[in-house]
Scaffold this motif. Structure first.
Motif, PDB file in Angstrom:
ATOM      1  N   GLY A  72       0.828  -1.197   0.000  1.00 45.95           N
ATOM      2  CA  GLY A  72       0.000   0.000   0.000  1.00 45.95           C
ATOM      3  C   GLY A  72       0.865   1.250   0.000  1.00 45.95           C
ATOM      4  N   LEU A  73       1.873   1.246   0.894  1.00 45.64           N
ATOM      5  CA  LEU A  73       2.768   2.406   0.966  1.00 45.64           C
ATOM      6  C   LEU A  73       3.548   2.566  -0.338  1.00 45.64           C
ATOM      7  CD1 LEU A  73       4.184   1.955   4.567  1.00 45.64           C
ATOM      8  CD2 LEU A  73       2.482   3.594   3.793  1.00 45.64           C
ATOM      9  N   LEU A  74       4.028   1.423  -0.888  1.00 43.49           N
ATOM     10  CA  LEU A  74       4.801   1.488  -2.125  1.00 43.49           C
ATOM     11  C   LEU A  74       3.934   2.021  -3.260  1.00 43.49           C
ATOM     12  CD1 LEU A  74       6.840  -1.839  -2.030  1.00 43.49           C
ATOM     13  CD2 LEU A  74       7.626   0.454  -1.515  1.00 43.49           C
ATOM     14  N   ALA A  75       2.655   1.612  -3.238  1.00 42.90           N
ATOM     15  CA  ALA A  75       1.745   2.112  -4.281  1.00 42.90           C
ATOM     16  C   ALA A  75       1.599   3.621  -4.152  1.00 42.90           C
ATOM     17  CB  ALA A  75       0.389   1.425  -4.164  1.00 42.90           C
ATOM     18  N   LEU A  76       1.508   4.099  -2.907  1.00 45.71           N
ATOM     19  CA  LEU A  76       1.402   5.549  -2.700  1.00 45.71           C
ATOM     20  C   LEU A  76       2.673   6.242  -3.181  1.00 45.71           C
ATOM     21  CD1 LEU A  76      -0.228   5.848   0.840  1.00 45.71           C
ATOM     22  CD2 LEU A  76      -1.331   5.949  -1.387  1.00 45.71           C
ATOM     23  N   ILE A  77       3.819   5.613  -2.915  1.00 49.06           N
ATOM     24  CA  ILE A  77       5.090   6.221  -3.331  1.00 49.06           C
ATOM     25  C   ILE A  77       5.189   6.255  -4.848  1.00 49.06           C
ATOM     26  CG2 ILE A  77       7.580   5.861  -3.376  1.00 49.06           C
ATOM     27  CD1 ILE A  77       7.467   4.928  -0.538  1.00 49.06           C
ATOM     28  N   THR A  78       4.913   5.104  -5.469  1.00 49.91           N
ATOM     29  CA  THR A  78       5.103   5.026  -6.921  1.00 49.91           C
ATOM     30  C   THR A  78       4.079   5.879  -7.667  1.00 49.91           C
ATOM     31  OG1 THR A  78       3.864   2.986  -6.882  1.00 49.91           O
ATOM     32  CG2 THR A  78       6.242   2.796  -6.996  1.00 49.91           C
ATOM     33  N   LYS A  79       2.991   6.208  -6.992  1.00 54.16           N
ATOM     34  CA  LYS A  79       2.036   7.120  -7.621  1.00 54.16           C
ATOM     35  C   LYS A  79       2.652   8.507  -7.767  1.00 54.16           C
ATOM     36  CE  LYS A  79      -2.264   6.140  -5.890  1.00 54.16           C
ATOM     37  NZ  LYS A  79      -3.404   6.519  -5.038  1.00 54.16           N
ATOM     38  N   ARG A  80       3.558   8.813  -6.846  1.00 51.27           N
ATOM     39  CA  ARG A  80       4.086  10.170  -6.801  1.00 51.27           C
ATOM     40  C   ARG A  80       5.457  10.324  -7.422  1.00 51.27           C
ATOM     41  NH1 ARG A  80       2.059  12.723  -1.762  1.00 51.27           N
ATOM     42  NH2 ARG A  80       4.201  13.301  -1.369  1.00 51.27           N
ATOM     43  N   ARG A  81       6.168   9.231  -7.605  1.00 57.07           N
ATOM     44  CA  ARG A  81       7.476   9.371  -8.254  1.00 57.07           C
ATOM     45  C   ARG A  81       7.794   8.128  -9.082  1.00 57.07           C
ATOM     46  NH1 ARG A  81      12.446   8.968  -4.050  1.00 57.07           N
ATOM     47  NH2 ARG A  81      13.531   8.452  -5.969  1.00 57.07           N
ATOM     48  N   ASP A  82       8.664   8.314 -10.073  1.00 56.89           N
ATOM     49  CA  ASP A  82       9.066   7.203 -10.927  1.00 56.89           C
ATOM     50  C   ASP A  82      10.088   6.351 -10.204  1.00 56.89           C
ATOM     51  OD1 ASP A  82       7.528   8.258 -12.852  1.00 56.89           O
ATOM     52  OD2 ASP A  82       9.156   9.378 -13.808  1.00 56.89           O
ATOM     53  N   GLY A  83      10.452   5.267 -10.831  1.00 56.72           N
ATOM     54  CA  GLY A  83      11.539   4.459 -10.304  1.00 56.72           C
ATOM     55  C   GLY A  83      11.081   3.079  -9.899  1.00 56.72           C
ATOM     56  N   SER A  84      12.052   2.194  -9.825  1.00 57.09           N
ATOM     57  CA  SER A  84      11.760   0.813  -9.465  1.00 57.09           C
ATOM     58  C   SER A  84      11.824   0.643  -7.955  1.00 57.09           C
ATOM     59  CB  SER A  84      12.782  -0.120 -10.111  1.00 57.09           C
ATOM     60  OG  SER A  84      12.818   0.087 -11.482  1.00 57.09           O
ATOM     61  N   ILE A  85      11.405  -0.535  -7.536  1.00 52.10           N
ATOM     62  CA  ILE A  85      11.494  -0.908  -6.126  1.00 52.10           C
ATOM     63  C   ILE A  85      12.477  -2.063  -6.037  1.00 52.10           C
ATOM     64  CG2 ILE A  85      10.227  -1.725  -4.121  1.00 52.10           C
ATOM     65  CD1 ILE A  85       9.094   0.856  -5.117  1.00 52.10           C
ATOM     66  N   LEU A  86      13.447  -1.933  -5.176  1.00 50.44           N
ATOM     67  CA  LEU A  86      14.409  -3.024  -4.984  1.00 50.44           C
ATOM     68  C   LEU A  86      13.973  -3.802  -3.754  1.00 50.44           C
ATOM     69  CD1 LEU A  86      17.206  -3.620  -6.476  1.00 50.44           C
ATOM     70  CD2 LEU A  86      18.188  -3.022  -4.304  1.00 50.44           C
TER      71      LEU A  86
END
Lengths: 477, 328
Positions: free
Chosen positions: B102-116
């Motif tokens: 959920g948090l990652l979805a909120l983050i990726t909504k606001r900025r580009d980039g991958s998740i490691l």
């Protein structure tokens, strides 16, 4: 055992002076020298040793091939000037091998056959160009790389040297001894081409550095790598490529050769980044790089290259913007941990959940090799977040045979179901698993505490199996 | 003799200092204070400039859009920092991952980039794997996920530290199990510093772990909560279908604010967190009876073997005998 007797394969210098020869039977040798010490031949070990020496010979030329009788062919075309001429090269080679404790003989000739013959039976080291007939004519017939039977037969009819055959008419020889003998003769004399097959692939690009004084420190090695990549730079630019796979060969003074491979996600030319990759590679080694008495030659080979795209960067770089790009990070992680440990998920065209995705290394753009689909990986809302690749058996109790479970035991804990959705039926892939494959009925289940599970019953009741088992396959958030 | 001598010396120095101070003209003092104020002003201005101009236009706070939580966090979860999400039990790993995604979805909504996503090898024994199709609930493209599987926790920590300063990453997740020794206060402090410097959010997802001192800004305990359900069944008098995911959250540690307990629900349509007490995204009537709030499952877990054998602050429990020797 060869020719019905135990025979000597190799003898040392002292035995040779006292009259022993390879090929003698052991009983004869014992008769001559009763205190003879002998050891059984370790054929596998010999091959391995010759292979190692072949790897070491890579310092003279990349084209090194094994012959069948414990020797090596080195194609030194265009290499000898790097060592100050052919004579210097042979001298250097023999000197280094001798220091490693090997007794070696070497010869240089225009053809592999002539070099083979002169190295084993001749006296000179270098056969001048186009003079191989003069060099091999006086040699014994065995110098033609032919089998023992043919040698024996030829000797019995009085053909003792190569010269005897060379002046004979060809047709009767061919009918009597087969075409092989004449082919060997022609190959040795250069009338027929002979190709040697190198044991290692030849790199497209390579750069090397020799040291008068061996180096041992990792910092020095990294500095040399930097230098080598810089040397490769103009050649990269001329071809418009960058490195995708690099191999560093470290030639230790005592003849051992270590190789380190690194891979990159995209074509790379930047020396700093390549040095960083080798730094991680060395840091990630299980046992530290044993420098021994040092390395006297480092070679960097580009095993695979790819078109290099030059990217226009901003003239004005924002302040404090010195973070590394993702590619560089992935390369470094791959170099340290192994490139297959850094993965991305790709979809596969199947409905069976555990087969529907695969982790492919980010570094290889290997999506093409796996049968992936362009469909989005995440499109349904009824799939769990965590999946067990091997479904775990559970003991479940259902109210009706076809119905959802009421209570089940998983990993020794009991769960009571309060809410349930399903079934969702996923049929087995009979075209993969064969006739006895079973359908699965999946249920989304929530227990009284709020845990959500993805359970399935393996097999349709009474149609496929009379007592279907339940399995736990995933967890919902 | 020696001692008194030293004493005398010290006294002399002190006198000298006092003397110096008193000797100075009053004007100089005022001037130096003004200079100091100027210097402070200059430094703060430079600091603000660096903050605003650090090359990242990424937001500093990640709001939940739920007033009570955001108030406690000072506007939202700090982005360039280390946060820990822990679950008490192994089986809660999905709830923890759900909160995290959920948090990652909120983050990726606001900025580009991958998740490691870096996982400790100990996790792989029983935790299962991430299922890409299940990420649909979070609107999260699985291709943005880079999974790293190092051979040891030490390498995993190294990876997390290295990744924190990578510009192409929106966030780094370190998935560990229990309370391993290598992930101690020093290690978390290092991660917190690199996260702050690299402007990346680092999450530690700790499954089956106990509370442990860490340098992270926040620590959340997550466990599953029963959904409110929908599809009222007249026969059973119950809502038979699974409602939206609800999580019992407890903010156990918050360096810059208050802690608290909340029940959150994830809205898969809007892809936001919502207040879980009234979560009903399917336009069906709420159940007549309020479902009892789940108790954090702690009381009955005392008998379970402690997963945090490596916690430095706990002495081993006394008087526990697990098995008797057989009398032979």
């Amino acid at each position: 055992m060869a020719r019905n007797a135990v025979r000597l394969v190799a003898v040392d210098e002292m035995a040779r002076t006292r009259g022993l020869r390879p090929g003698q039977t052991l009983s004869d040798a014992r008769g001559l020298i009763p205190e003879l010490q002998c050891f059984e031949r370790d054929a596998g070990g010999e091959v391995a040793l010759v292979g190692e020496i072949a790897g070491w010979c890579d310092r003279y030329t990349p084209l090194v091939a094994l012959d069948d009788e414990g020797g090596l062919f080195l194609d030194i075309t265009g290499c000898s000037h790097l060592f100050g001429g052919e004579a210097k090269l042979v001298e250097d080679l023999l000197w280094r091998l001798e220091r490693q404790g090997f007794a070696a003989r070497a010869a240089i000739a225009d053809t592999p056959g002539a070099a083979w013959a002169v190295a084993r039976y001749g006296s000179s080291q270098i056969v001048p160009p186009t003079c191989q007939d003069k060099a091999i004519h006086p040699l014994p017939i065995a110098a033609l790389r032919i089998d023992h039977e043919t040698v024996d037969t030829l000797q019995r009819v009085g053909l003792k040297t190569v010269c005897c055959i060379a002046i004979l008419p060809r047709a009767p020889l061919a009918t009597r001894f087969g075409p092989h003998l004449l082919r060997r003769l022609d190959q040795a004399l250069g009338r027929e081409d002979e190709v040697i097959s190198p044991c290692m692939p030849v790199a497209e690009l390579s750069s090397e550095k020799k040291f008068a004084d061996a180096i041992t420190l990792q910092d020095d090695i990294e500095r040399i790598i930097h230098l080598l990549v810089e040397n490769l730079g103009p050649r990269f630019e001329a071809r418009g490529v960058g490195a995708r796979r690099l191999r560093l060969k470290l030639f230790r003074v005592d003849g051992n050769v270590r190789t380190l491979d690194v891979e990159t996600a995209s074509a790379l030319r930047d020396p700093k980044r390549i040095v960083a990759l080798f730094h991680e590679r060395m840091a990630g080694l299980h046992e530290a790089l044993d420098a021994g008495f040092g390395f006297d030659l480092l070679r960097l080979e580009v095993l695979e290259d790819a078109p290099f795209q030059i990217v226009q960067t901003d003239l004005v770089v924002p302040h404090g913007y010195n973070n590394e790009p993702l590619d560089a990070l992935i390369d470094r992680l791959g170099a340290r941990l192994g490139s297959d440990q850094v993965t991305r998920l790709a979809a596969i065209n199947t409905h069976i959940p555990e087969r529907s995705f695969v982790a492919v290394p980010v570094m290889h753009n290997a999506l093409a090799s796996v049968e992936t689909t362009e469909k989005r990986l995440a499109e349904t809302l009824t799939r769990p977040l965590v999946l067990f690749p091997n479904p775990e058996p559970v003991e479940a109790i259902a109210e009706v045979p076809e119905g959802p479970p009421v209570r089940f035991r998983w990993r020794r804990a009991l769960y009571c179901v309060s809410r349930c959705e399903g079934p969702e039926r996923i049929a087995g892939e009979w075209w993969v698993d064969g006739r006895n494959t079973r359908s699965r009925d999946y249920f989304r289940v929530e227990d009284v505490e709020g845990y959500r599970f993805w359970l399935f019953r393996n097999g349709l009741y009474e149609r496929e199996i009379c007592n279907p088992k339940w399995y736990m396959h995933g967890l919902f958030a | 003799m020696q001692l008194s001598h030293a004493f005398a010396g010290a006294a002399a120095i002190a006198n000298k200092r006092i003397g110096k101070k008193t000797v100075k003209p009053a004007g100089f003092q005022a001037q130096s204070i003004a200079g100091l104020a100027r210097a402070i002003k200059k430094i703060t201005a430079r600091h603000a400039f660096l903050e605003s101009n650090s090359g990242h236009n990424h937001p500093a706070k990640l709001p939940f859009n739920i007033a009570e939580i955001d108030a406690g966090l000072g506007g939202g979860l700090a982005c360039n920092a280390l946060h820990e999400i822990r679950t008490v039990l192994s089986r809660d790993v999905a709830a923890g991952s759900g909160f995290l995604f959920g948090l990652l979805a909120l983050i990726t909504k606001r900025r580009d980039g991958s998740i490691l996503w870096v996982s400790d090898p100990a996790v792989r024994h029983d935790a299962g794997t991430l299922f890409p199709q299940g990420l649909g609930d979070y609107g999260f493209d699985p291709r943005r996920l880079i999974l790293v599987n190092p051979g040891s926790l030490k390498s995993a920590l190294w990876v997390a530290g290295e990744a924190a300063s990578c510009e192409g990453l929106a966030s780094v997740v370190l998935h560990v199990s229990g309370n391993p020794k290598a992930l101690d206060l020093t290690a978390t402090r290092k991660l917190q510093l690199t996260a702050h410097k690299g402007c990346t959010t680092i999450f530690i997802l700790r499954q089956a772990g106990a509370e442990e001192a860490s340098a992270g800004l926040t620590r959340w305990r997550v466990c599953a909560a029963p959904s409110l359900g929908f599809g009222y069944n007249n026969h059973t008098g119950k809502h038979s279908h699974l409602g939206p995911t609800r999580l019992a959250l407890s903010l156990e540690r918050n360096r810059n604010g208050n802690t608290g307990d909340w029940c959150l629900a994830w809205n898969p349509h809007e892809r936001t967190f919502e207040n879980g007490d009234a979560a009903n995204f399917n336009d069906v009537p709420l159940p007549a009876t309020e479902p009892e709030k789940p108790e954090p499952p702690t009381a009955d877990l005392v008998r379970l073997p402690h997963s945090s054998d490596n916690r430095p602050d706990l002495s081993p429990e006394m008087g526990q005998q697990l098995a008797h020797k057989t009398a032979s």
